[in-house]
Design a protein around this motif. Structure first.
Motif, mmCIF file in Angstrom:
data_model
loop_
_atom_site.group_PDB
_atom_site.id
_atom_site.type_symbol
_atom_site.label_atom_id
_atom_site.label_comp_id
_atom_site.label_asym_id
_atom_site.label_seq_id
_atom_site.Cartn_x
_atom_site.Cartn_y
_atom_site.Cartn_z
ATOM 1 N N MET A 88 -32.077 14.872 -25.885
ATOM 2 C CA MET A 88 -32.215 15.449 -27.226
ATOM 3 C C MET A 88 -31.017 16.332 -27.579
ATOM 4 N N GLY A 89 -30.072 16.449 -26.645
ATOM 5 C CA GLY A 89 -28.856 17.193 -26.926
ATOM 6 C C GLY A 89 -28.853 18.646 -26.477
ATOM 7 N N TYR A 90 -29.843 19.051 -25.702
ATOM 8 C CA TYR A 90 -29.907 20.432 -25.227
ATOM 9 C C TYR A 90 -29.167 20.584 -23.909
ATOM 10 N N LEU A 91 -28.638 21.763 -23.683
ATOM 11 C CA LEU A 91 -28.012 22.113 -22.422
ATOM 12 C C LEU A 91 -29.116 22.553 -21.466
ATOM 13 N N THR A 92 -29.073 22.079 -20.228
ATOM 14 C CA THR A 92 -30.109 22.435 -19.257
ATOM 15 C C THR A 92 -29.486 23.071 -18.030
ATOM 16 N N VAL A 93 -30.316 23.768 -17.268
ATOM 17 C CA VAL A 93 -29.898 24.386 -16.020
ATOM 18 C C VAL A 93 -30.730 23.754 -14.902
#
Length: 62
Positions: A31-36
């Motif tokens: 969905m285009g989110y940055l994740t950790v």
């Protein structure tokens, strides 16, 4: 949320919680989110696991 928090919340092992966190993070990445790695958004976790107030059943029950 950390993997430990996910495991505790769901009552599952940490290894299974890692799989859940990985799956949720993959969805967020698409969905285009940055994740950790090893962590997941609490809001997204609650939303996806039907514990949130905004589930379809909760909306129709009032």
């Amino acid at each position: 949320m950390t993997v430990g928090e996910v495991a505790e919340e769901l009552g599952v092992s940490k290894s299974y919680a890692y799989k859940i966190v990985h799956q949720l993070n993959d969805e967020l990445k698409r969905m285009g989110y940055l994740t950790v790695s090893g962590r997941v958004s609490r809001q997204y976790f609650v939303e996806k696991l039907c514990y949130g107030e905004n589930t379809g059943a909760a909306k129709g029950s009032k």
